[in-house]
Design an enzyme around this catalytic site. Structure first.
Site, PDB file in Angstrom:
ATOM      1  NE  ARG A  74      -3.685  -0.303   2.294  1.00 27.37           N
ATOM      2  CZ  ARG A  74      -4.135  -1.008   3.325  1.00 27.37           C
ATOM      3  NH1 ARG A  74      -3.848  -0.627   4.565  1.00 27.37           N
ATOM      4  NH2 ARG A  74      -4.869  -2.082   3.125  1.00 27.37           N
ATOM      5  NE  ARG A 143      -3.594   0.849   9.380  1.00 21.33           N
ATOM      6  CZ  ARG A 143      -4.109  -0.351   9.157  1.00 21.33           C
ATOM      7  NH1 ARG A 143      -4.943  -0.551   8.150  1.00 21.33           N
ATOM      8  NH2 ARG A 143      -3.784  -1.381   9.948  1.00 21.33           N
ATOM      9  CE  LYS A 207      -8.551  -1.131  11.220  1.00 19.76           C
ATOM     10  NZ  LYS A 207      -8.912  -1.933  10.038  1.00 19.76           N
ATOM     11  CE  LYS A 209      -8.634   2.288   8.776  1.00 19.29           C
ATOM     12  NZ  LYS A 209      -9.708   1.477   8.123  1.00 19.29           N
ATOM     13  CB  CYS A 428     -13.269  -4.280   0.324  1.00 20.61           C
ATOM     14  SG  CYS A 428     -13.985  -5.913   0.613  1.00 20.61           S
ATOM     15  CB  CYS A 434      -8.768  -9.841   1.375  1.00 19.43           C
ATOM     16  SG  CYS A 434      -8.961  -9.329   3.096  1.00 19.43           S
ATOM     17  CB  CYS A 473     -14.704  -9.849   6.079  1.00 21.53           C
ATOM     18  SG  CYS A 473     -13.574  -8.489   6.429  1.00 21.53           S
ATOM     19  CB  CYS A 477     -11.775  -2.295   3.990  1.00 17.94           C
ATOM     20  SG  CYS A 477     -10.658  -3.141   5.145  1.00 17.94           S
TER      21      CYS A 477
END
Length: 572
Positions: A74, A143, A207, A209, A428, A434, A473, A477
């Protein structure tokens, strides 16, 4: 402090020597295409995930072969703005090292898929040679910082973009591991331990954001993020930002202690205070976030457990001054404005629809080739949108005829002449790469929309934007829990169907059907769309309609409500 045992990842970080681990040794071991489990966790901090092609698993297992391991990288693009040269280099690397495609993510980053381990280090190095990087694109750190890529009030874009870049730079991990492992940086021998001035030795619990939004557009979906800055513009001037905290989409099927949550808007800061506010919000979460249970480790749970008032008071302590009162603002939508627009300076911008964010050449539609040719002559920039689309931006009067000709030549001039639902879609990656995917998303949502478009045409709804999102899932995302129609994978060809999100991303949707077979999507949604076409009120959005007519109950989430979501609010 909790006396519970720390989550396993905390030990991995402590032992890692500031994210080094044994990644370098693992890259040198060509007897396998994978890395050790600990190094796979650390690799995320460097912007990469180990994956394998799940379409090939059964065949390789049958022949007793190792999984078809590869890596996704990424690439951070703060604010989503890249130069034409950076686009060309990313395109080249997609062919040379990856699977020949570029994925535009829902966080305004590039993703390259299918990179084998022996090419991983060289790819990261060449990303950096192109004045980009992958550090902190993943992992328990801040991120890629998102920013509205083409604000309706274009005169403030330079300022809000600079803020996103400044925050990104300020919150980038200080460790020398990235340069040592990937760029052959010199290892500094010293008796003093390395220091991470913001994150500390164990970084964040999970994480983090950050987004920057410019009303009336909420394209970055502020309510889905840990921290957001909402630009307040008065008389054409940026006077500061409202501060929103505690949003997040991820949940786990069957675990009612996990849930999506919309952010609370807690105060206002000046432009000069914004970077400091970002740092101190991170510090509060660093010090109070749950390090014992990773499913409970995001900022949304810290605020859910302790309350927004507690968080604001604690944040003010860390800052040494108080945030101001929230200023008035209004969002109108969270989608993109397609086609040509001209800003107040006379520059032209063309927004290209990129289905699923996948830049690829297909028979009859050589989009990737066309964008490569445009990049060779374009003097402006490319802007990735939070909806996985692309803006060819800052085109001069002199450039426009040439760009228009290339768009026409490569079939991109009418990319936005699709149904409004398709233009309002997000998917996604999901299968086959994934590891978390339970069902298809990127490869399947276009088919779902195609099936629905016949009904939309019949009902006269082709030009009515209805946000529709699909993820493989429940990690969220693609921000499915804010969509008017959201599909969340539960298993092969099975989805949870959610309805009633706010058109401007201000309200969570609610579960309408659990474990819906893909074959039943049309028979389930078709009658609701018929009802909407027949009985909607003037200007009524689909998400509002399904609440008013009782398909789902309203959830008190969003900019008009500052109540925390409870797990039971998601159950129908």
């Amino acid at each position: 402090m909790s006396d519970k045992e720390l989550a396993a990842n905390e030990g991995i970080k402590i032992r890692s020597n500031y994210l080094r681990g044994t990644i370098a040794e693992g890259l040198a071991d060509l007897s396998t295409g994978s890395l050790s489990e600990d190094d796979q966790q650390l690799l995320k901090f460097h912007g990469s995930y180990q994956q394998d092609d799940r379409d090939l698993r059964a065949g390789r297992r049958k022949h007793k072969l190792e999984k078809a391991f590869s890596f996704m990288i990424r690439i951070r693009v703060p604010g989503g703005v890249a130069t034409p040269k950076q686009w060309i280099e990313t395109d080249r690397m997609a062919d040379q090292f990856a699977n020949g495609t570029i994925k535009l993510t829902t966080r305004q980053a590039f993703q390259l898929h299918g990179i084998i381990k022996s090419n991983l280090k060289r790819t990261v190095k060449e990303i950096n040679d192109a004045a980009m990087d992958s550090i902190a694109a993943c992992g328990d750190v801040n991120r890629n910082v998102m920013c509205n890529p083409n604000p309706h009030l274009s005169e403030v874009h330079a300022e809000v973009l600079k803020l996103s870049e400044d925050i990104s730079r300020h919150l980038t991990p200080a460790t020398g591991a990235y340069h040592e492992i990937w760029l052959d940086g010199e290892k500094v021998e010293t008796s003093e331990e390395e220091v991470e001035p913001i994150y500390g030795k164990t970084y964040l619990p999970r994480k983090f954001k950050i987004t920057v939004a410019v009303p009336p557009s909420n394209d970055v979906d502020i309510h889905a993020n840990d921290l957001s800055f909402v630009a307040i513009v008065e008389d054409g001037k940026l006077v500061g930002y409202n501060v929103a905290v505690g949003g997040g989409m991820g949940t786990t099927h069957g675990d009612e202690k996990t849930f999506p949550r919309v952010a609370d808007i807690i105060g206002f800061c000046t432009p000069e205070q914004a970077v400091d506010v970002a740092e101190k919000v991170v510090l509060v979460q660093r010090d109070f976030g749950d390090r014992t249970n990773r499913k409970h480790a995001r900022l949304k749970y810290t605020i859910e457990d302790r309350g927004a008032d507690w968080f604001l008071a604690e944040l003010n302590k860390y800052l040494g001054y108080d945030l101001g009162p929230v200023r008035d603002f209004e969002f109108e939508d969270n989608g993109d404005r397609f086609g040509w627009v001209t800003d107040h300076r006379g520059n032209h911008h063309y927004t290209l629809f990129v289905e699923g964010g996948r830049v690829v050449d297909t028979p009859g539609y050589p989009m990737r080739e066309g964008l490569r040719e445009i990049a060779k002559v374009h003097g402006g920039d490319f802007r990735l949108t939070a909806n996985q689309n692309l803006i060819i931006a800052s085109i001069t009067d002199e450039e426009r005829p040439g760009i228009e000709a290339l768009l026409e030549k490569y079939g991109m001039s009418k990319s936005h002449e699709r149904s409004a639902m398709r233009l309002s879609s997000i998917a996604c990656v999901a299968l086959p790469t994934c590891a978390l995917a339970l069902a298809e998303a990127e490869r399947y949502l276009p088919t779902v929309i195609t099936d629905l478009e016949e009904k939309l045409e019949e009902l006269g709804l082709r030009h009515d934007a209805i946000t529709i999102r699909m993820t493989g899932c429940p990690n969220g995302c693609g921000r499915p829990f804010l969509a008017e129609i959201g599909f969340v994978g539960r298993g092969p060809n099975r989805y949870n169907l959610y309805l009633g999100g706010g058109f401007a991303g201000q309200r969570l949707n609610k579960l309408y059907r659990q474990d819906l077979d893909a074959a039943d999507i049309m028979s389930t949604l078709g009658p609701i769309l018929e009802h909407y076409a027949k009985d909607r009120e003037e200007g009524e959005r689909f998400g509002d309609f399904v609440i008013r007519t009782g398909y789902v109950e309203a959830t008190k989430q969003g900019a008009d409500f500052h109540e925390n979501i409870k797990p039971e609010a998601l159950a129908n």
